[in-house]
Structures are given as structure tokens and as C-alpha cells.
Design a protein around this motif. Structure first.
Motif, mmCIF file in Angstrom:
data_model
loop_
_atom_site.group_PDB
_atom_site.id
_atom_site.type_symbol
_atom_site.label_atom_id
_atom_site.label_comp_id
_atom_site.label_asym_id
_atom_site.label_seq_id
_atom_site.Cartn_x
_atom_site.Cartn_y
_atom_site.Cartn_z
ATOM 1 N N ASP A 96 0.805 -1.051 0.112
ATOM 2 C CA ASP A 96 0.163 0.218 0.246
ATOM 3 C C ASP A 96 0.826 1.157 0.156
ATOM 4 O O ASP A 96 0.314 2.595 -0.089
ATOM 5 C CB ASP A 96 -1.076 0.018 1.081
ATOM 6 N N VAL A 97 2.199 1.256 0.373
ATOM 7 C CA VAL A 97 3.095 2.250 0.001
ATOM 8 C C VAL A 97 3.518 2.545 -1.060
ATOM 9 O O VAL A 97 4.136 1.692 -1.609
ATOM 10 C CB VAL A 97 4.204 2.007 1.031
ATOM 11 N N PRO A 98 3.336 3.667 -1.659
ATOM 12 C CA PRO A 98 3.943 4.015 -2.978
ATOM 13 C C PRO A 98 5.368 4.408 -2.945
ATOM 14 O O PRO A 98 5.860 5.001 -2.184
ATOM 15 C CB PRO A 98 3.110 5.192 -3.511
ATOM 16 N N LYS A 99 6.046 3.570 -4.095
ATOM 17 C CA LYS A 99 7.580 3.897 -3.838
ATOM 18 C C LYS A 99 7.922 3.363 -5.369
ATOM 19 O O LYS A 99 7.461 2.435 -6.298
ATOM 20 C CB LYS A 99 8.101 2.866 -2.963
ATOM 21 N N VAL A 100 8.988 4.061 -5.865
ATOM 22 C CA VAL A 100 9.788 3.843 -7.206
ATOM 23 C C VAL A 100 11.040 4.216 -6.859
ATOM 24 O O VAL A 100 11.484 4.397 -5.654
ATOM 25 C CB VAL A 100 9.335 5.035 -8.059
ATOM 26 N N PHE A 101 11.990 3.770 -7.922
ATOM 27 C CA PHE A 101 13.392 3.705 -7.872
ATOM 28 C C PHE A 101 13.770 5.306 -8.677
ATOM 29 O O PHE A 101 12.933 5.753 -9.281
ATOM 30 C CB PHE A 101 14.057 2.592 -8.521
ATOM 31 N N ALA A 102 14.939 5.538 -8.342
ATOM 32 C CA ALA A 102 15.573 6.784 -9.015
ATOM 33 C C ALA A 102 15.448 6.860 -10.693
ATOM 34 O O ALA A 102 15.101 7.889 -11.047
ATOM 35 C CB ALA A 102 16.852 7.110 -8.526
ATOM 36 N N ALA A 103 15.585 5.692 -11.166
ATOM 37 C CA ALA A 103 15.558 5.350 -12.461
ATOM 38 C C ALA A 103 14.334 5.485 -13.070
ATOM 39 O O ALA A 103 14.120 5.287 -14.319
ATOM 40 C CB ALA A 103 16.362 4.226 -13.171
ATOM 41 N N THR A 104 13.118 5.223 -12.260
ATOM 42 C CA THR A 104 11.798 5.108 -12.842
ATOM 43 C C THR A 104 11.346 6.230 -13.536
ATOM 44 O O THR A 104 11.518 7.154 -13.156
ATOM 45 C CB THR A 104 10.856 4.950 -11.728
ATOM 46 N N LEU B 83 -2.067 7.872 -2.399
ATOM 47 C CA LEU B 83 -1.400 8.667 -1.203
ATOM 48 C C LEU B 83 -1.393 10.197 -1.538
ATOM 49 O O LEU B 83 -1.215 10.892 -0.457
ATOM 50 C CB LEU B 83 -0.134 8.092 -0.868
ATOM 51 N N GLY B 84 -1.213 10.488 -2.834
ATOM 52 C CA GLY B 84 -1.007 11.893 -3.092
ATOM 53 C C GLY B 84 0.803 12.116 -3.113
ATOM 54 O O GLY B 84 1.343 13.511 -3.394
ATOM 55 N N ALA B 85 1.331 11.166 -3.362
ATOM 56 C CA ALA B 85 2.808 11.118 -3.133
ATOM 57 C C ALA B 85 3.453 9.791 -3.264
ATOM 58 O O ALA B 85 2.783 8.853 -3.316
ATOM 59 C CB ALA B 85 3.489 11.946 -1.719
ATOM 60 N N THR B 86 4.709 9.789 -3.717
ATOM 61 C CA THR B 86 5.208 8.377 -3.807
ATOM 62 C C THR B 86 6.951 8.496 -3.033
ATOM 63 O O THR B 86 7.634 9.828 -3.477
ATOM 64 C CB THR B 86 5.328 7.920 -5.109
ATOM 65 N N ALA B 87 7.346 7.788 -2.502
ATOM 66 C CA ALA B 87 8.513 7.611 -1.972
ATOM 67 C C ALA B 87 9.604 7.274 -3.166
ATOM 68 O O ALA B 87 9.136 6.420 -4.055
ATOM 69 C CB ALA B 87 8.714 6.755 -0.830
ATOM 70 N N VAL C 35 18.268 -1.160 -1.861
ATOM 71 C CA VAL C 35 18.161 -1.685 -0.535
ATOM 72 C C VAL C 35 16.818 -1.124 0.141
ATOM 73 O O VAL C 35 16.619 -1.691 1.283
ATOM 74 C CB VAL C 35 19.276 -1.724 0.532
ATOM 75 N N GLY C 36 16.139 -0.330 -0.477
ATOM 76 C CA GLY C 36 14.970 0.157 -0.073
ATOM 77 C C GLY C 36 15.090 1.470 1.093
ATOM 78 O O GLY C 36 14.140 1.926 1.655
ATOM 79 N N LYS C 37 16.103 1.925 1.044
ATOM 80 C CA LYS C 37 16.465 3.128 1.805
ATOM 81 C C LYS C 37 16.075 4.396 1.053
ATOM 82 O O LYS C 37 15.892 4.431 -0.117
ATOM 83 C CB LYS C 37 18.142 3.465 2.068
ATOM 84 N N LEU C 38 15.129 5.103 1.962
ATOM 85 C CA LEU C 38 14.672 6.276 1.278
ATOM 86 C C LEU C 38 15.699 7.299 0.840
ATOM 87 O O LEU C 38 16.398 7.786 1.572
ATOM 88 C CB LEU C 38 13.682 7.058 2.426
ATOM 89 N N ILE C 39 15.441 8.152 -0.414
ATOM 90 C CA ILE C 39 16.321 8.912 -0.790
ATOM 91 C C ILE C 39 15.362 10.319 -1.260
ATOM 92 O O ILE C 39 16.275 11.244 -1.427
ATOM 93 C CB ILE C 39 17.024 8.554 -1.861
ATOM 94 N N GLY C 40 14.327 10.149 -1.455
ATOM 95 C CA GLY C 40 13.410 11.157 -1.746
ATOM 96 C C GLY C 40 11.943 11.082 -1.843
ATOM 97 O O GLY C 40 11.549 9.992 -1.731
ATOM 98 N N LEU D 104 6.651 10.006 5.375
ATOM 99 C CA LEU D 104 7.368 8.862 5.028
ATOM 100 C C LEU D 104 7.756 8.292 6.381
ATOM 101 O O LEU D 104 8.196 9.064 7.242
ATOM 102 C CB LEU D 104 8.297 8.769 4.069
ATOM 103 N N VAL D 105 7.602 6.874 6.680
ATOM 104 C CA VAL D 105 8.029 6.285 7.777
ATOM 105 C C VAL D 105 9.279 5.522 7.479
ATOM 106 O O VAL D 105 9.278 4.709 6.780
ATOM 107 C CB VAL D 105 6.817 5.413 8.471
ATOM 108 N N THR D 106 10.232 5.732 8.276
ATOM 109 C CA THR D 106 11.586 4.796 7.935
ATOM 110 C C THR D 106 11.997 4.010 9.383
ATOM 111 O O THR D 106 11.440 4.590 10.464
ATOM 112 C CB THR D 106 12.489 5.865 7.628
ATOM 113 N N ASP D 107 12.776 3.142 9.425
ATOM 114 C CA ASP D 107 13.164 2.712 10.555
ATOM 115 C C ASP D 107 14.794 3.210 10.845
ATOM 116 O O ASP D 107 15.027 4.413 10.189
ATOM 117 C CB ASP D 107 13.711 1.008 10.346
ATOM 118 N N VAL D 108 15.419 2.853 11.954
ATOM 119 C CA VAL D 108 16.534 3.314 12.586
ATOM 120 C C VAL D 108 17.535 3.417 11.426
ATOM 121 O O VAL D 108 18.519 4.555 11.444
ATOM 122 C CB VAL D 108 17.089 2.518 13.706
#
Length: 315
Positions: free
Chosen positions: A201-209, A223-227, A232-237, A292-296
Motif C-alpha cells: 500500500d506504500v507508493p515507492k519507485v526507484f530513482a531511474a523510474t 496517497l498523493g505522493a510517492t517515495a 536496498v529500500g532506503k529512502l532517498i526522496g 514517510l515512515v522509516t526505521d533506524v
């Protein structure tokens, strides 16, 4: 008459303050030392007030409940056990129903705190501690119907509950735990992980998408946005509906963009274990509608927007 009633009751409360001293402190200490519960008793109007006092005590950190004195004589006295404190309320102090159970309370060895308007009454004489709620007169023109006296009882019960609350160090999160169904409970008990979107349910794409595929992901997930994440799944933007409007206004050729080129880097984030109300505060202060919600380690684990918080009644 309405103004006169309020004036009489207000004056009764002002006079009540001067009546509280060492006995009030002793009552607080007795309840704090109590290994059981506070059992509140009272007949008639005093009983109605007693029910409210018991509820206020229970909701502010002092286990308490109400027992009707007449029912106590027919079996409900079994609710009272050694180690309890009994708060007996009677303006006259001569309630027959309370008088009938005082010997039994004595045999149980419980501490009896009397709340009465007559310190010389039967109830006061047989109590360990006496709290005076004496009033000069009732607001009733006949000086008969309990009015100012019940207001004094109610206020004195509140004073006792607040003094105990403070002595126990009772705080907002403690209050929330006893009010899980209320607004404060939701605000102080609901965590981000309870309301956030997770997994697919979380919208996400890669930088090259490609930009068009990023728009498709945003539309599908709603959601009105995408991560934007790395391998490796780390958030960059992040890229939002607002970013899309700004891109159009600036005349960008959207067909040539990728998610990495269009995204807003280093977006605001929150942890899953944070309070949902803190997420709402962050959204408000930053004037954003999506978090957006991230882990440690910075890995994307969820997302939420203001609508999610509204549905959970956090805001």
C-alpha cells in the motif's frame, strides 16, 4: 433566582476552602497508603454525588467504586475488604443506612473518612477522619433541597481527587490509559504504526523510474505522493502532487524526467513507534500532508497522510 442560586453556591465554595486543613491532608495520606480501593457511599443526593466522586477518583489514578449503603446491608458489604478506605458522604451525618453498616466497617478494620456538614454528627463521631462540607444555607428558598451542600460535596471530592492525582505524579499518558475511548486516549495512545500504510500500500519507485511510471504508482496507491528508494529500500526522496503542479508551472518537459531528477531529496520522516499526534504536529509545522515512515537505518517501512490521521480521529 438563578443569580441568587449561583451566588449562594459560589459563597459556599469560598467558605469550604477555609474548612480544609489537617484532616484533608490526613485523608489524602490515608488513601495514598491504602492497599485496596476507595469505596464511596452515600444516600439520596449524596449518593449521586458519591458516584461521580468515585468515577473521578478512578479516572485519575485512585481505584474507587460506589456502593449503595442500603444494598451494603443486604450483601454488597462483601465488596469492602480490609485495606480499603471508605468515603462515607452524608450532609446531616445521620443517615440510618450508613449508621447500620458502621459497626461492620469497624470490624473489617477499614479507614472511614466522613464527608459531612455536621462535625458533631453520628457519622463524624464514628469516622477516623472528618472532611467538613458545611454550608451556611442551601440555595433552595426553603433551605431544604440539597443544593449548595451537594455542590460543596462535589467540589470537595474534586479537590481530593486532584490532590491525590498530584501526589501520585499522575500525568497525561496515565489519564489516556484509563480513557482509551476518548479523544485524549486516541491522541496519547495511538502510534504511527497503528495508522500508517504498509507493504504494497506504500507508493515507492526507484530513482531511474520514468516519470510516467512514477505518476502511475501515485495514482494507483492514492496517497498523493510517492517515495523514491534505492536498491536496498532506503529512502532517498519524495515526489508529491504539489511537486507535479510546480513542475508544470515551471514548464519542465516531464517526458524526459525520471523519479531521481524530479524528486525532493531528504524528505521529512517519522518513526513507526512515534505518537500519531506527533506526526500530525510535524505535518502542521512543515505545512505538508504526507509523511514517510522509516526505521533506524533509513529504510522505508510505511507512509501516512492527514486523511489517515483524520480517519483515526487523531486530528
Amino acid at each position: 433566582m438563578a443569580h441568587q442560586t449561583l451566588d449562594i453556591e459560589a459563597q459556599a465554595l469560598l467558605q469550604l476552602r477555609a474548612l480544609q486543613g489537617e484532616d484533608f491532608a490526613r485523608a489524602v495520606e490515608a488513601v495514598l497508603a491504602c492497599s485496596g480501593r476507595v469505596v464511596v457511599m452515600g444516600m439520596g443526593k449524596s449518593g449521586h454525588v458519591g458516584g461521580k466522586i468515585a468515577a473521578t477518583l478512578a479516572s485519575t489514578g485512585t481505584p474507587a467504586f460506589f456502593v449503595h449503603p442500603a444494598e451494603a446491608s443486604h450483601g454488597d458489604l462483601g465488596m469492602v475488604v480490609p485495606g480499603d478506605v471508605v468515603l462515607a458522604i452524608s450532609n446531616s451525618g445521620e443517615s440510618d443506612e450508613l449508621a447500620a453498616i458502621l459497626p461492620a466497617l469497624r470490624r473489617l478494620g477499614v479507614t472511614v473518612v466522613a464527608m459531612t456538614g455536621r462535625p458533631e454528627s453520628m457519622l463524624a463521631r464514628h469516622a477516623d477522619i472528618v472532611l467538613s462540607n458545611r454550608v451556611e444555607k442551601e440555595a433552595c428558598p426553603l433551605n431544604l433541597a440539597p443544593t449548595a451542600s451537594t455542590t460543596a460535596q462535589l467540589a470537595l471530592g474534586d479537590a481530593l481527587a486532584v490532590a491525590l492525582l498530584d501526589a501520585r505524579g499522575f500525568r497525561e499518558d496515565d489519564f489516556a490509559r484509563s480513557h482509551p475511548g476518548g479523544a485524549l486516549g486516541r491522541r496519547l495512545l495511538t502510534r504511527v504504526q497503528d495508522v500508517m500504510r504498509q507493504g504494497d500500500d506504500v507508493p515507492k519507485v526507484f530513482a531511474a523510474t520514468p516519470f510516467i511510471d512514477m505518476m502511475r504508482e501515485m495514482s494507483i496507491k492514492g496517497l498523493g505522493a510517492t517515495a523514491v528508494v534505492d536498491e536496498v529500500g532506503k529512502l532517498i526522496g519524495i515526489y508529491t502532487d504539489g511537486d507535479l503542479r510546480r513542475s508544470v508551472e515551471r514548464g519542465h518537459d516531464l517526458r524526459t524526467l525520471t523519479a531521481g531528477l524530479a524528486m525532493h531529496a531528504m524528505p521529512r520522516t517519522i518513526r513507526a513507534e512515534a505518537l500519531a499526534v506527533d506526526a500530525a504536529g510535524l505535518m502542521e509545522s512543515a505545512r505538508i500532508t504526507t509523511l514517510l515512515v522509516t526505521d533506524v537505518e533509513g529504510v522505508l517501512v510505511g507512509a501516512l497522510n492527514s486523511n489517515d490521521l483524520m480517519r483515526a480521529k487523531v486530528i
